[in-house]
Design an enzyme around this catalytic site. Structure first.
Site, short mmCIF file in Angstrom:
data_model
loop_
_atom_site.label_atom_id
_atom_site.label_comp_id
_atom_site.label_asym_id
_atom_site.label_seq_id
_atom_site.Cartn_x
_atom_site.Cartn_y
_atom_site.Cartn_z
N MET A 1 0.93 -1.29 0.04
CA MET A 1 0.02 0.12 -0.28
C MET A 1 0.88 1.35 0.08
O MET A 1 1.83 1.17 0.58
CB MET A 1 -0.97 -0.04 1.37
CG MET A 1 -1.85 -1.15 1.20
SD MET A 1 -2.93 -1.32 -0.12
CE MET A 1 -3.59 -2.83 -0.09
N VAL A 141 -8.94 -4.32 1.77
CA VAL A 141 -7.48 -4.88 1.71
C VAL A 141 -6.59 -4.13 0.69
O VAL A 141 -5.45 -3.83 1.01
CB VAL A 141 -7.63 -6.29 1.45
CG1 VAL A 141 -6.08 -6.95 0.95
CG2 VAL A 141 -8.19 -7.12 2.77
N GLU A 142 -7.33 -3.86 -0.52
CA GLU A 142 -6.77 -3.19 -1.66
C GLU A 142 -6.21 -1.60 -1.15
O GLU A 142 -5.11 -1.20 -1.45
CB GLU A 142 -7.57 -2.93 -2.83
CG GLU A 142 -7.49 -4.63 -3.41
CD GLU A 142 -6.47 -5.11 -4.07
OE1 GLU A 142 -5.26 -4.27 -4.29
OE2 GLU A 142 -6.24 -6.22 -4.30
N THR A 143 -7.14 -0.81 -0.73
CA THR A 143 -6.72 0.57 -0.72
C THR A 143 -7.25 1.17 0.51
O THR A 143 -7.12 2.60 0.69
CB THR A 143 -7.49 1.37 -1.76
OG1 THR A 143 -8.85 1.21 -1.98
CG2 THR A 143 -7.03 0.66 -3.28
N TYR A 340 -3.85 -14.09 0.93
CA TYR A 340 -4.94 -12.60 0.40
C TYR A 340 -6.42 -13.19 0.52
O TYR A 340 -7.05 -12.07 1.08
CB TYR A 340 -4.41 -12.38 -0.97
CG TYR A 340 -5.36 -11.03 -1.56
CD1 TYR A 340 -4.95 -9.97 -1.36
CD2 TYR A 340 -6.47 -11.59 -2.23
CE1 TYR A 340 -5.76 -8.75 -1.95
CE2 TYR A 340 -7.05 -10.35 -2.86
CZ TYR A 340 -7.04 -9.23 -2.75
OH TYR A 340 -7.69 -8.25 -3.11
#
Length: 363
Positions: A1, A141-143, A340
């Site tokens: 991130m 989780v991504e951003t 993930y």
């Protein structure tokens, strides 16, 4: 991130501008040497210019525009290093990995996101069959719900990985081909939507927006879910929600199917090597899995589809195991990692539980 210092204006018209529009030239700020540690600028590299010529012919794009765009891309010295796998001997640890994503800050942000966009999440669940908590888990989780969308120029990141993918990587040839396809998709999208290919920023791998879509995923699965006649995965959470749901539907998500079941082992009969051989690909029926010594819970024993034994290492401690379904496998199509997938599942569940508790306390 990555900390977001971010230019999102370029893609907000992705579905609104006709394909015949004249593409913008790369900005003047891009017109500088990309020489880093003695590297040759892409404009002077035969492989990069041959790629540009082939792409222009294959896609019917203006040759000089493509050559200029590829030639002005800058090599990012840190990016190839970030693509290398951990050094040998580095133990995987699910508990440590989990702690990076399931934490109070991310859970609170997830509750706010769900509350603010509950109508879009409910509609996506109804239209695509993907639970809201899975969509919330992915974007979290991504951003962290749009807080960290990346600060690498997408054009530079993709060019670096297309022409300078680290040869030390065990899948260097395969990954080089992948990133060349993504660079082609990015230039095609930039041309079609009349944007400067150097203006948009994302991850070091070239992923963009709240859900971190690669250019090919944007082209195939991004949807105008808010109905404003354009797709904006940066500033429209509704578009991002619908697009993530559509991505999973396109990768075989089955409505109503659990992602995994708990599993225990019969030490006298377990055939661990056979159970782990297919990795995370669902291969075994519930009956055959149990015959090999993997004992499923009551719901898992009744599961009609194929299952996989998923192993999550915990450093020097005993691994964690679950029986993954085809929906678990679908999550790994977003990121090919069982760690993930479990982080997405568990973050979504934690956010759902926290949201339900908040709603209950406010009654």
């Amino acid at each position: 991130m990555f900390k977001t210092v971010f230019l999102a204006t370029a893609l907000i018209a992705a579905c609104a501008i006709p394909a015949s529009a004249k593409p913008q030239k790369p900005s003047q700020s891009a017109n500088r040497s990309n020489a880093v540690q003695g590297s040759t600028p892409y404009a002077q590299r035969d492989d990069a210019m041959q790629f540009a010529d082939d792409l222009a012919e294959r896609r019917g794009l203006d040759r000089e525009w493509v050559r200029q765009a590829v030639g002005q891309a800058r090599f990012l010295g840190s990016v190839p290093k970030l693509m290398l796998p951990p050094s040998k001997g580095t133990a995987k640890n699910w508990r440590v990995y989990r702690s990076r994503f399931i934490d109070p800050i991310r859970i609170r942000a997830g509750v706010r996101f769900w509350q603010e966009h509950r109508e879009a999440l409910a509609r996506a669940e109804q239209e695509y069959g993907v639970p809201a908590e899975i969509i919330v888990g992915i974007i979290g989780v991504e951003t962290i719900y749009g807080q960290q969308m990346g600060n690498f120029r997408v054009m530079d990141a993709l060019a670096t990985l297309a022409f300078d993918f680290p040869t030390a990587h065990p899948r260097a040839k395969e990954r080089t081909e992948f990133f060349r396809r993504e660079l082609e998709q990015w230039l095609s999208l930039s041309n079609r939507t009349n944007i400067d290919p150097f203006e948009v920023r994302g991850s070091y791998a070239g992923a963009m927006g709240l859900g971190q879509f690669m250019p090919s995923s944007w082209a195939r699965f991004a949807v105008d879910f808010d109905g404003d006649s354009r797709i904006d995965l940066f500033r429209s959470p509704t578009d991002a929600i619908g697009s993530v749901a559509n991505y999973f539907k396109g990768h075989g998500w089955t409505t109503g199917m659990p992602t995994h079941y708990s599993v225990q082992f019969d030490p006298a009969t377990v055939k661990m090597d056979e159970l782990l051989a297919p990795d995370i690909l669902p291969t075994f029926s519930a009956t055959s899995m149990q015959a090999k010594g993997a004992l499923l819970d009551a719901a898992g024993a009744q599961h009609a589809g194929p299952l996989a034994l998923v192993e999550l290492e915990n450093g020097g401690d005993a691994p964690t195991y679950v029986a993954g379904t085809e929906n678990f496998y679908a999550i790994t199509r977003y990121n090919w990692s069982s760690y993930y997938a479990m982080a997405v599942i568990e973050l979504g569940r934690e956010v759902a539980a926290a949201r339900n508790a908040t709603l209950a306390s406010s009654r």
